[in-house]
Design a protein around this motif. Structure first.
Motif, PDB file in Angstrom:
ATOM      1  N   GLY A 386      22.022  45.989  58.946  1.00 48.87           N
ATOM      2  CA  GLY A 386      21.182  46.078  57.766  1.00 48.87           C
ATOM      3  C   GLY A 386      19.708  46.215  58.082  1.00 48.87           C
ATOM      4  O   GLY A 386      18.873  46.287  57.177  1.00 48.87           O
ATOM      5  N   GLN A 387      19.360  46.289  59.367  1.00 49.76           N
ATOM      6  CA  GLN A 387      17.935  46.433  59.707  1.00 49.76           C
ATOM      7  C   GLN A 387      17.597  47.921  59.734  1.00 49.76           C
ATOM      8  O   GLN A 387      17.244  48.477  60.766  1.00 49.76           O
ATOM      9  N   THR A 388      17.723  48.556  58.564  1.00 46.22           N
ATOM     10  CA  THR A 388      17.602  50.011  58.521  1.00 46.22           C
ATOM     11  C   THR A 388      16.194  50.488  58.846  1.00 46.22           C
ATOM     12  O   THR A 388      16.016  51.573  59.405  1.00 46.22           O
ATOM     13  N   ASN A 389      15.188  49.709  58.533  1.00 44.62           N
ATOM     14  CA  ASN A 389      13.816  50.143  58.843  1.00 44.62           C
ATOM     15  C   ASN A 389      13.599  50.257  60.337  1.00 44.62           C
ATOM     16  O   ASN A 389      12.979  51.202  60.825  1.00 44.62           O
ATOM     17  N   GLU A 390      14.148  49.258  61.047  1.00 49.59           N
ATOM     18  CA  GLU A 390      14.025  49.323  62.507  1.00 49.59           C
ATOM     19  C   GLU A 390      14.746  50.555  63.034  1.00 49.59           C
ATOM     20  O   GLU A 390      14.273  51.239  63.938  1.00 49.59           O
ATOM     21  N   ALA A 391      15.924  50.834  62.424  1.00 52.03           N
ATOM     22  CA  ALA A 391      16.695  51.994  62.870  1.00 52.03           C
ATOM     23  C   ALA A 391      15.893  53.273  62.640  1.00 52.03           C
ATOM     24  O   ALA A 391      15.787  54.134  63.526  1.00 52.03           O
ATOM     25  N   ILE A 392      15.328  53.396  61.444  1.00 50.87           N
ATOM     26  CA  ILE A 392      14.563  54.609  61.124  1.00 50.87           C
ATOM     27  C   ILE A 392      13.355  54.734  62.043  1.00 50.87           C
ATOM     28  O   ILE A 392      13.032  55.828  62.543  1.00 50.87           O
ATOM     29  N   ALA A 393      12.715  53.602  62.330  1.00 52.96           N
ATOM     30  CA  ALA A 393      11.553  53.647  63.218  1.00 52.96           C
ATOM     31  C   ALA A 393      11.943  54.168  64.590  1.00 52.96           C
ATOM     32  O   ALA A 393      11.238  54.992  65.203  1.00 52.96           O
ATOM     33  N   LEU A 394      13.094  53.701  65.066  1.00 56.03           N
ATOM     34  CA  LEU A 394      13.566  54.175  66.371  1.00 56.03           C
ATOM     35  C   LEU A 394      13.804  55.674  66.351  1.00 56.03           C
ATOM     36  O   LEU A 394      13.433  56.403  67.282  1.00 56.03           O
ATOM     37  N   LEU A 395      14.446  56.151  65.270  1.00 56.65           N
ATOM     38  CA  LEU A 395      14.748  57.571  65.199  1.00 56.65           C
ATOM     39  C   LEU A 395      13.463  58.398  65.129  1.00 56.65           C
ATOM     40  O   LEU A 395      13.395  59.504  65.681  1.00 56.65           O
ATOM     41  N   ASN A 396      12.456  57.866  64.487  1.00 58.65           N
ATOM     42  CA  ASN A 396      11.178  58.592  64.445  1.00 58.65           C
ATOM     43  C   ASN A 396      10.513  58.633  65.811  1.00 58.65           C
ATOM     44  O   ASN A 396       9.910  59.637  66.185  1.00 58.65           O
ATOM     45  N   THR A 397      10.645  57.521  66.550  1.00 62.42           N
ATOM     46  CA  THR A 397      10.150  57.547  67.931  1.00 62.42           C
ATOM     47  C   THR A 397      10.847  58.657  68.695  1.00 62.42           C
ATOM     48  O   THR A 397      10.236  59.432  69.435  1.00 62.42           O
TER      49      THR A 397
END
Lengths: 497, 1130
Positions: A386-397
C-alpha cells in the motif's frame, strides 16, 4: 652342503631380517602411496576455499530458453545462427518443445551447470566443516551457503512447477544437494517445491550475515552483501513476503542510491558508439551490476542472428514509447544482420582452443542481479504493502535514467496517469501493470520476463511467420522445463508431459 | 627306459593314432635302445670339472650333473664347476635347459671339461620373464623367445619395429616411421577402450617407463611429442641378446597389475669369460626418395586445366590477392598490378600474355619429392668388447648412429653407451653393475600440435610444413625456383612462402639424454635358497626447441597487413577488444618464435626376491619365488612460447607488449609446467612344481599398490593371480618310442591381470584454472572441480584363459606352436553421462567390458638340412577379434568416422564408421548423404550423437597379422626373405576433397573423373568442384559436404596387405681365409633391402601406405631402404 650352527643362525636371522624389511615396507607403503599422482590442487586454506567458490556460480545461461519462451519473441521468417544445433535450440524453445540438444543454452546444460556449482559449494562446506579452525572460514561459509541457495533456487523455478503457496508442499521439487557425491551413481529424491524453498531460505539466511565483501578479489563475480540481499529480495518476492522484500531490497541498494547506480541509458550510454555498449554492459565497473557470472553460451549469436527473436512489431510495441511516461525509451536499437534488431547488451567473449585457432568456446558475461531488478522488486513490494507513493517515486527515479531527453515536468508518472493509462481505478493494479511493462522492456534479451509470466500466470502466444498460433497458458505442463532423461539413473522422475 | 621295446609292442594303436594325428604317413620306427655299461658299485671317488657353453665358452651355472649309475646328482656353481661322487667307469650325464644333454664316460681321469651345445629340435631354452628364467619345458604360459640375430633388421635403429611379423599374435603397425616415434604395438589386440593398449617394456628385469605417455590416438597424430613415443629408441640393437614376448596371464603374472597388455622383455648382452672379443658392426643404409610414380597425383598440366575450371567458377580472379593462400594465378594477378614504385606493369593484361605466363606453370611438373627428399646415408657404427675371467666379466659397447635425413628437414644422431660388469666373489655372492646411456639429437620440421575441429569435422594444423604431406598436397604446377633460378615465393597465410626457405627457418631440435644405473646382487644361502636384489635408477631429459626464425612464413604471417581485407582476415593480427572499431594491428613487428618444451623423468626401481629350488626325491621339482618391489617415477613436462626472438640479430628478443596482451586476453597460458608422480609397490609369490618332469603346475599371486588412482587408500591395492599347467607328453611312456617326435607339450593357463585406466579420482580432483571473462582485470584464479570422488574406482582388469600346444618333429625339421585364448576385460574406464546432480555431467568410471578371443600359430623349422645347404622357415599367424560388450559412452559422429576409429557398444575397439554416401545431386553434382536424422542431405552434423545412420566398415586394427620368413644357407652364404602381412581392417583414405580449393592444392587423379554436368552422377561418385558463389553459402548454413565426403563410405579402403619386408643376403667369411688375410676372427657382410615391394594392397589406396596415417607434423611413412652391414670380430 655341510653347515655348522653358526651358518644356521646366520641364515635364520637373515630370513627374519628380510621378513622384517618386507613388513616395514608394507606398512610404510601406505604413506608412500598416498602421494597425489599429479600437481592437483588441495583445498586446505580459507584462500583456497575462496578460489573454489569462484566456480560456485552456474556457468551456463538460462536466457536462451527463458527469453525464447516469453512473449518477447516472434518469428522473423528467416535467420540463421550459423550452426544447426543453435538453430534447433532457437526453434525448439519458440515452439515450446523439449529440445533434444544438450549443448550450451539448453535447459539440460543449465541443469548440469547449476549442480556443478552446487558441488563446488558442498566441497567447500565439507572442507570447512573438517577444518581445525572453522572460524577463519566464516565468510567462505557464507558465500558457499548463499551460492548453494541461489543455484537450487534457479533450478526449482525452472524445473518444477512455479512456487504457489497452495500447492508448493505437494508439487515435486528438485534434489537439494547438501553434501559431495562420492559414489558413481547416487540416488536422490525430488522433495517438494515448498521443501526446496525452505532449504533455500535456510541457507540464504544462514549465509547472508557471514558474507564479507572485503575478501573478494573481483567482488562483482561473487555474492557480496548487496548481491545476496538482492537475491533475498527476489526470493521473498517470489514467495510474496513483501515486508521481507522491502527489508532486503533496501539493504541491497539504499533508496537514495538508485539514481546514481542505475544503468545510464539516457546519458552515458547514449553518447557511446553502439559497439562500445555491449563490452560495457556486463563489466564489473558498471554500478548497476550487482552480480555477474561468466557463462558458456552462444546467446549473443542466438539473439543477434536467430530466426525466433524480437520482431519489428514487438520492437515498436516494447522498445519505442515508455508506457504512461509520455516519452520514448532511450534503448538504442541496432542490428548485426539487417532485420535482426536488438538492444545491444550481452556480448560474446570467444575463447579459442589455441591462440590462433578458428574454433573455440563462446562465453557470455551475464548480469544475474542488477540494481534495476532491486528497484522493481522494491516497487512491487511497496505496491502490495500500500505504499504506492514510494513505488511511484521509485519508478520516476527509474524513468529519469531511461527516457530520451528526460524532462521531469513532462515525463513524471503519477497515480492518476497510471490509472488512466491502464483504465483502472485501483492504483495497486495500475502499478503492477506499469511495473510489469517496464520490467519487460528493461530486461529485454535477459530472460527475466519468463519469471514474471510464471508469477502472474500470464499466457504466452507465439505466432509463426505463416500465421500459426501457439499458446502456452497457465497450467500447461510445458511451462516447466524438462529434467534431463539421465536423471532417471539417480531415481529422479522427469516432469510430466 | 629299459622297457622301451616292450612298451612299443604293448601299445601299437596309440602310435598309429599319433601318426595319423600329426603326419598321416607311415614311418618305420627303429628301436634305438642301447644298454648302458654295467658298473661295479664298490669303489668310490670324486669327479670334478667345469661346464661351459660351446658357443661362447662362458661358464654354465646350474647345470644338472647326474651320475647315471648311482643316480646321485649335483648342479654346477656360478663358475660352472662341479664335484660329484663317482667311480671310475661311471657315466655322468650333464643336462641344462636349452642345451643338448651330454653323457660322458669317466674313467677316473682328472677334471672334466664339458662343453654343452645349444639344443636343436627340442623345446629348448628358457623363458626369461624378467623375474625368473624358466625352463621352457616346465613353462605353462604363452611366450615367444627370439634371438636378436634371428630377427635383426639391419639399418632399422628402433628395435620395436623388428618384432613385426615375427611373433604370432603381436601386431606392429608403422603408423609413422620417423625416428623416435613408436609403432602401434598390440599383443593379442586391444584390452582396454580408453586406456593404454601398448605392451610393457622390460629391460634386464626393470620396467622401462615412458618419458611421456602417448595415448592411443596421439600415436598417429604427427604431433612433436610423438618423437618421444618409442620407449626403446635409445637402445642399440647390437646390445640386445634376446627378446621374450609374454602373452598370457601365466607368462605375465609377475607383472600383475601392469601386465594386461602383455610384456616384452629385452635381455642385453653380458660379458663372457675368455680372451677379449672385440666386435665391430657397421651398417650403411640409404633410404630411397619417393617418386610420383607411386602416388596418385595430377601432373601440372592436368592440374592447370582443373585450375582453369576453378577460374571459370570464380575461385580464381583478382580477389585472389586478398586471400590467405595463392599459387600461380595469384602470382599472375599480382604481376598484372602496377609496380607502385615504377608504375610499370610486369605483365600485360592481354590473353596472350596471361597464357604465356601460366604456360610456364602448366609445364613445370615440379618434382617436390626430388626437391624435398634425398637418398639419405645412414651410418651406424657399433663396437663392443667382451672380456672376463671366471670371477669377473665385462661387456662394453658404444655406438654412433647418424642419419643425414631422408628429407631435407630431418636428421638424427644417436650415441649409446653400455657398460656391464659382473663379479663373482665366491660361491655365494655375485654382483653386477650396468650403466647405459644414450644421447639423441634430432631435427624435425617445425610443427604445432594438431587440433581436432568437430565443427567442420577435420583436424587443423596451422603452418604444417611436413615435407611428405607437402609433396603430396602441393600442386605440381607450383615452382620452387623462378626462371632466373631464384627461389620463387607463393603466398600462404598472407605471407610469402617457399617450402625450401621455410624448412630452413622453421624446425624443431630435439635432444634426449637417457642414463640408467643398475645394480644386481645374488647371494646363495645354500644350494637351494637364493636372495636376489635388483635396483635401477634412470634419468631422462628431453628438450624440444621449436625455432621459428624471423624469415619464416609463420613469423611473417604475423606481419602480413597489406590491405584492409588482409587486415580483416588475417587471424594472426591482433584486434584490441577495448577498441572494437579499430583495425587489427601487427603484434610481432620483429623476430620469430623460440618455443621450448621439456620432458623429464626420474625413475627408481628396487626389487628384493628370495627363491628356493629343490628336487625332492627323484620326481618332485619345486621352485618358489617371493619378493617385493618398489618403484617411483616423477615426470615433469614444461613448455613455453617465446615471442619476438631475433635469430639474425644476436638473439635479442623483441616483445611487443600487445602479443602478450593478446595471449592473456585469449586466456592462453604462454608457459605451462605439469608434474606427475607415480608411486608403486608390490609383493609377489610364485610357485612351480614339476612331477616326474612331465606334469608341471605353476601359480602366481601378486599384490600391487599404486597412487595413480588418486590419494584415497581404498582403490590403492589390487591382488592379481594366475595359474597354469603343462604336460610334457613326449615323456609319457606311450610316446617315448616315437622317434620322429622331439617334443609335444600341452599347456593351459588362467589368470587375472590389470592395468591402470585413465581415471585418477579415487579422491576428489580439483585443479586451478583462470576464469574466462572478457576483461583481464576481472579474471580470477579459481579452483575447479574436475572430478568428484569415486569410491568405486578401481583398476582395469582382464581375465585370460589360454590353451596351447607345442610340438617338434624330426629333430627340428618341423616345430609348431598353436595357441587359443579368450579374454574378458572388465571394469574398463568409460565415460558415461550421469544425472548431473552430483555436479559432474560426464563421469569416467569402471563401466565398460570388452571381450576378445583369438588364436595364433607358429610353424617353423629347418625342413632341409644338409652339410652345405639348409633351409629354415617360420610362418606366424595371429587372429584376434574384440567386441565391446558393455559401454555407456555417447560417441559423436566425428568420434566414429575419424581415421583412428571410435568405440561403440557391440563393435570392436577402434571400429571405423562412415557417413552413408547417397550419390551426387543431379543438378549440382554435390554429394548427398544420410544425415544424423536419417534424411538425405548435404549437411551432416558431425557433433551429433545420433550415430545410428552411420555405416560400420570394420576395425581399424587388423584382425589378422603375421609374417613368413625363409632363410636359405649355402656354405657361408645365407639368404633371408621375409614377408609380413595383415588383414581384416579398414582404413580411411586421405581427405582429398574440400569445398573450396586454392591454386596451391594438388589433387588426386580421381578428380579427372569428377562430375561435370547433370547426368554424370550415374557414372561417377566423384563430386563436382564447387562454385565459389555456392561454397561459402553451404558453410554459412553449417554444411560441409566435401568434408562429409571424406568421411563417407566411398573413401574407405581395405587395410589388408602383404609386404616384402626385407630380403637380405649375408656372407660369412671362412676361418681359413680370414686367418690368412686379416687379423679378424670372424667377418661377415650383409646386404639387405627393406620395404621394397608392397606385394598386395587394396587398389583403391593408389599409393597410400596402408600402415601410415598421413597426419602431417613430424609423421613419415616407412621408407624403401638399402643396407650394407659389416660385422667384424677380433
Amino acid at each position: 652342503m655341510k653347515m655348522n650352527t653358526g651358518d644356521m643362525i646366520k641364515r635364520f636371522s637373515l630370513r627374519i631380517n628380510s621378513g622384517i624389511i618386507i613388513f616395514v615396507l608394507f606398512t610404510s607403503c601406505g604413506k608412500y602411496l598416498s602421494k597425489d599422482p599429479d600437481n592437483r590442487a588441495a583445498v586446505n586454506t580459507p584462500e583456497k576455499v575462496e578460489q573454489l567458490l569462484g566456480t560456485a556460480y552456474p556457468q551456463a545461461n538460462y536466457i536462451a530458453f527463458t527469453e525464447g519462451s516469453t512473449d518477447n519473441v516472434g518469428d522473423l521468417g528467416a535467420g540463421d545462427v550459423g550452426a544447426a544445433d543453435l538453430n534447433t535450440v532457437n526453434a525448439d524453445v519458440f515452439f515450446f518443445r523439449d529440445t533434444k540438444s544438450i549443448n550450451e543454452d539448453t535447459p539440460e546444460f543449465y541443469w548440469f551447470a547449476c549442480y556443478h556449482a552446487i558441488a563446488a559449494t558442498n566441497e567447500a562446506l565439507e572442507t570447512i566443516s573438517k577444518a581445525d579452525n572453522p572460524d577463519s572460514y566464516k565468510a567462505q561459509k557464507g558465500e558457499a551457503l548463499v551460492a548453494r541457495a541461489y543455484a537450487h533456487f534457479m533450478l526449482v523455478n525452472l524445473f518444477s512447477k512455479f512456487y504457489d503457496p497452495a500447492t508448493a508442499s505437494s508439487d515435486p521439487g528438485i534434489p537439494y544437494v547438501t553434501e559431495p557425491e562420492k559414489n558413481f551413481v547416487k540416488q536422490y529424491t525430488r522433495g517438494t517445491v515448498a521443501g526446496v524453498y525452505d532449504q533455500v531460505e535456510k541457507d540464504l539466511l544462514e549465509g547472508l550475515p557471514l558474507l564479507d565483501d572485503n575478501l573478494y578479489k573481483v567482488p562483482k563475480y561473487h555474492f557480496t552483501k548487496a548481491a545476496a540481499n538482492a537475491f533475498a529480495a527476489r526470493f521473498y518476492l517470489y514467495k510474496k513476503d513483501y515486508d521481507k522484500v522491502i527489508q532486503y531490497a533496501t539493504a541491497a541498494v539504499p533508496v537514495s542510491n538508485f539514481k546514481s547506480t542505475l544503468r545510464p541509458w539516457n546519458t552515458t550510454y547514449s553518447v557511446l558508439g553502439v559497439n562500445d555498449i555491449p563490452p560495457l554492459y556486463a563489466k564489473a565497473t558498471e554500478t548497476a551490476n550487482l552480480l555477474l557470472t561468466e557463462t558458456r553460451s552462444y546467446w549473443f549469436r542466438i539473439y543477434a542472428l536467430g530466426r525466433y527473436n524480437l520482431t519489428p512489431q514487438k520492437m515498436s510495441d516494447l522498445l519505442r514509447d515508455a508506457p504512461v511516461a509520455d516519452g520514448s525509451w532511450a534503448f538504442p536499437i541496432v542490428f548485426y544482420v539487417e532485420g535482426h534488431n536488438l538492444v545491444p547488451k550481452i556480448y560474446e567473449y570467444f575463447v579459442r582452443v589455441s591462440v590462433n585457432a578458428d574454433i573455440g568456446d563462446g562465453y557470455n558475461m551475464v548480469p544475474l542481479f542488477t540494481v534495476e531488478e532491486v528497484l522493481f522488486n522494491l516497487a512491487e513490494a511497496y505496491t502490495y504493502k500500500g505504499q504506492t507513493n514510494e513505488a511511484i517515486a521509485l519508478l520516476n527515479t527509474y524513468l529519469s535514467t531511461r527516457i530520451t531527453q528526460y524532462d521531469a515536468s513532462l515525463n513524471t508518472i503519477t497515480a492518476s496517469k497510471i490509472n488512466s493509462y491502464y483504465g483502472t481505478s485501483n492504483i495497486q493494479e495500475g502499478l503492477i501493470n506499469v511495473i510489469l511493462d517496464y520490467r519487460r522492456s528493461e530486461f529485454m534479451h535477459e530472460g527475466l520476463r519468463w519469471f514474471d509470466i510464471l508469477r502472474y500466470k500470464l499466457t504466452v502466444t507465439h505466432e509463426t511467420a505463416d500465421h500459426q498460433t501457439l499458446t502456452l497458458a497457465d497450467g500447461d505442463l510445458r511451462r516447466v522445463f524438462q529434467i534431463p532423461p539421465t536423471a532417471k539413473q539417480s531415481g529422479i522422475e522427469q516432469n510430466p508431459r | 627306459m629299459r622297457f622301451r621295446g616292450k612298451n612299443y609292442h604293448l601299445q601299437p594303436k596309440k602310435y598309429k593314432r599319433v601318426l595319423f594325428l600329426f603326419l598321416a604317413c607311415a614311418i618305420v620306427l627303429i628301436n634305438k635302445a642301447k644298454a648302458l655299461p654295467f658298473q661295479d658299485a664298490n669303489s668310490s671317488d670324486r669327479v670334478t670339472g667345469k661346464v661351459t657353453d660351446l658357443e661362447d665358452g662362458s661358464p654354465l651355472a646350474g647345470v644338472s650333473v647326474v651320475n647315471v649309475r648311482s643316480k646321485k646328482g649335483t648342479v654346477t656353481n656360478v663358475t660352472g664347476n662341479f664335484s660329484l661322487q663317482a667311480n671310475a667307469g661311471d657315466s655322468i650325464r650333464f643336462s641344462f635347459a636349452g642345451k643338448q644333454p651330454k653323457t660322458v664316460y669317466w674313467d677316473g681321469q682328472g677334471a672334466l671339461v664339458i662343453q654343452l651345445a645349444r639344443s636343436e629340435g627340442t623345446l629348448g631354452e628358457v623363458v626369461i620373464t624378467g623375474f625368473q628364467n624358466i625352463d621352457r619345458k616346465k613353462f605353462a604360459g604363452a611366450a615367444v623367445s627370439l634371438k636378436t640375430d634371428e630377427i635383426k633388421l639391419s639399418g632399422v635403429p628402433d628395435v620395436s619395429r623388428m618384432l613385426e611379423g615375427r611373433v604370432a599374435g603381436v601386431s606392429i603397425q608403422n603408423v609413422s616411421s620417423t625416428f623416435g616415434s613408436a609403432p602401434k604395438i598390440r599383443i593379442r589386440g586391444a584390452t582396454s577402450i580408453n586406456g593404454d593398449n601398448k605392451p610393457l617394456w622390460v629391460i634386464d628385469g626393470v620396467v622401462l617407463e615412458d618419458i611421456v605417455n602417448i595415448s592411443n590416438d596421439q600415436l598417429s597424430s604427427g604431433d612433436p611429442t610423438t618423437l618421444l613415443g618409442s620407449a626403446v629408441a635409445g637402445i642399440n640393437s647390437n646390445d640386445i641378446e634376446s627378446f621374450d614376448i609374454l602373452k598370457d596371464a601365466a607368462a605375465t603374472a609377475l607383472y600383475g597389475a601392469r601386465a594386461m597388455n602383455g610384456v616384452v622383455v629385452i635381455t642385453t648382452k653380458k660379458g663372457k669369460s675368455g680372451k677379449p672379443v672385440v666386435t665391430y658392426t657397421g651398417n650403411f643404409s640409404s633410404q630411397l626418395k619417393p617418386s610420383y610414380l607411386d602416388y596418385n597425383i595430377l601432373n601440372s598440366a592436368q592440374q592447370m586445366s582443373i585450375l582453369g575450371e576453378l577460374e571459370r567458377k570464380g575461385f580464381v580472379n583478382s580477389d585472389i590477392l586478398s586471400r590467405a593462400n595463392y599459387g600461380p594465378f595469384g602470382q599472375m594477378y599480382d604481376a598484372l598490378n602496377a609496380d607502385p614504385n615504377s608504375g610499370n606493369f610486369s605483365l600485360q593484361n592481354t590473353p596472350e600474355a596471361k597464357k604465356a605466363f601460366l604456360l610456364r606453370y602448366a609445364n613445370a611438373n615440379t618434382d617436390w619429392f626430388d626437391l624435398l627428399f634425398r637418398n639419405s646415408l645412414t651410418q651406424e657404427h657399433s663396437i663392443s668388447i667382451s672380456a672376463g675371467t671366471d670371477k669377473s666379466q665385462s661387456f662394453f659397447s658404444t655406438s654412433f648412429y647418424n642419419d643425414n635425413g631422408w628429407t631435407i628437414a630431418d636428421r638424427v644422431k644417436r650415441y649409446t653407451l653400455n657398460f656391464r660388469n659382473n663379479y663373482t666373489f665366491n660361491d655365494k655372492l655375485s654382483v653386477g653393475f650396468l650403466t647405459t646411456g644414450s644421447v639423441r639429437q634430432q631435427r624435425a620440421p617445425g610443427t604445432l600440435n594438431r587440433i581436432s575441429n568437430p565443427v567442420s569435422g577435420q583436424f587443423d594444423r596451422d603452418f604444417d610444413i611436413n615435407p611428405f604431406s607437402y609433396a603430396l598436397n602441393t600442386s605440381r604446377a607450383l615452382t620452387a625456383y623462378d626462371e632466373n633460378g631464384n627461389l620463387e615465393y607463393f603466398r600462404r597465410n598472407f605471407a610469402p612462402f617457399n617450402i625450401l626457405t621455410e624448412l630452413k627457418n622453421n624446425f624443431i631440435d630435439l635432444t634426449i639424454v637417457d642414463l640408467k644405473l643398475q645394480g644386481e646382487l645374488t647371494y646363495r644361502f645354500t644350494k637351494h635358497l637364493k636372495y636376489e636384489f635388483i635396483g635401477a635408477l634412470r634419468y631422462v631429459k628431453s628438450s624440444r626447441e621449436h625455432q621459428i626464425t624471423e624469415n619464416s612464413n609463420m613469423a611473417n604471417a604475423y606481419r602480413a597487413n597489406g590491405n584492409s581485407t588482409i587486415n580483416q582476415n588475417n587471424k594472426f593480427l591482433y584486434k584490441d577488444p577495448d577498441h572494437p572499431d579499430d583495425p587489427a594491428v601487427v603484434v610481432l613487428p620483429y623476430g620469430g618464435f623460440y618455443n621450448r618444451a621439456e620432458d623429464q623423468l626420474i625413475n627408481f626401481d628396487v626389487r628384493n626376491g628370495l627363491s628356493y629350488t629343490n628336487t625332492l626325491g627323484d620326481k618332485h621339482d619345486i621352485s618358489i619365488l617371493a619378493g617385493q618391489q618398489i618403484k617411483y617415477a616423477d615426470r615433469q613436462s614444461f613448455n613455453n612460447t617465446g615471442y619476438g626472438y631475433q635469430y639474425d640479430n644476436g638473439g635479442t628478443p623483441f616483445v611487443d607488449y600487445r602479443i602478450l596482451k593478446q595471449t592473456i586476453e585469449a586466456n592462453f597460458p604462454y608457459y605451462q609446467m605439469t608434474k606427475f608422480y607415480d608411486r608403486f609397490a608390490a609383493f609377489y609369490l610364485n610357485a612351480q612344481y614339476t612331477f616326474d618332469k612331465k606334469y608341471n603346475l605353476f601359480g602366481t599371486v601378486r599384490y600391487d599398490g599404486s597412487n595413480s588412482l588418486g590419494s584415497s587408500p581404498r582403490a590403492r591395492w589390487l591382488p592379481t593371480w594366475s595359474f597354469g599347467g603343462a604336460w610334457n607328453m613326449e615323456r609319457e611312456k606311450f610316446l617315448e618310442n616315437v622317434a620322429f617326435l622331439d617334443y609335444l607339450k600341452l599347456r593351459g593357463s588362467y589368470g587375472i591381470t590389470a592395468s591402470l585406466g585413465p581415471a585418477t579420482n579415487s579422491a576428489v580432483v580439483l585443479r586451478s584454472a583462470t576464469t574466462n571473462r572478457t576483461y583481464p582485470d576481472e579474471r580470477e584464479s579459481v579452483i575447479q572441480l574436475i572430478n568428484l570422488e569415486n569410491d568405486d574406482l578401481t583398476w582395469e582388469k582382464n581375465y585370460q584363459g589360454n590353451v596351447g600346444i607345442d610340438i617338434g618333429l624330426f629333430k627340428g625339421r618341423v616345430n609348431a606352436s598353436i595357441d587359443g585364448y579368450l579374454r574378458r576385460s572388465f571394469d574398463l574406464i568409460s565415460r558415461i553421462k550421469t544425472s548431473g546432480i552430483g555436479g559432474e555431467p560426464y563421469k569416467v568410471a569402471n563401466y565398460a567390458d570388452l571381450k576378445s578371443s583369438g588364436f595364433e600359430f607358429l610353424l617353423g623349422g629347418e625342413p632341409y638340412r644338409q652339410k652345405n645347404f639348409s633351409w629354415k622357415t617360420t610362418l606366424t599367424f595371429g587372429y584376434n577379434q574384440t567386441e565391446i560388450t558393455n559401454a555407456a559412452n555417447v560417441p559423436l559422429i566425428f568420434d566414429l568416422v575419424k581415421a583412428e576409429g571410435g568405440n561403440k557398444l557391440g563393435y570392436p575397439v577402434n571400429g571405423l564408421f562412415s557417413i552413408k554416401f547417397q550419390g551426387l545431386e543431379h543438378n549440382s553434382g554435390e554429394p548427398l548423404f544420410t544425415n544424423e536424422k536419417g534424411e538425405v542431405s548435404k549437411a551432416v552434423n558431425m557433433q551429433d550423437d545420433n550415430v545410428d545412420n552411420l555405416v560400420y566398415e570394420g576395425p581399424v586394427d587388423p584382425t589378422i597379422t603375421g609374417g613368413f620368413s625363409n632363410t636359405f644357407t649355402y656354405k657361408n652364404l645365407s639368404l633371408n626373405v621375409f614377408v609380413t602381412y595383415q588383414a581384416g581392417n579398414k582404413i580411411r583414405m586421405y581427405p582429398a576433397f574440400r569445398s573450396a580449393y586454392v591454386d596451391l592444392d594438388a589433387m588426386p587423379k580421381e578428380f579427372l573423373d569428377r562430375w561435370e554436368m547433370p547426368g554424370d552422377e550415374t557414372k561417377t561418385n566423384v563430386p563436382v568442384i564447387d562454385d565459389n558463389l555456392y561454397a561459402p553459402r553451404l558453410v554459412g548454413a553449417g554444411a560441409y559436404p566435401y568434408n562429409n565426403y571424406n568421411y563417407s563410405n566411398v573413401r574407405v579402403a581395405d587395410g589388408s596387405f602383404v609386404r616384402l619386408k626385407t630380403v637380405s643376403l649375408a656372407y660369412q667369411l671362412g676361418n681359413s681365409a680370414l686367418q690368412k688375410l686379416f687379423v679378424f676372427k670372424t667377418a661377415s657382410v650383409t646386404a639387405a633391402i627393406t620395404n621394397f615391394w608392397l606385394i598386395y594392397a587394396d587398389k583403391k589406396l593408389k599409393g597410400q601406405d596402408p600402415e601410415f596415417f598421413n597426419s602431417g607434423g613430424v609423421a613419415q611413412p616407412i621408407q624403401k631402404q638399402i643396407t650394407l652391414s659389416i660385422k667384424l670380430g677380433l
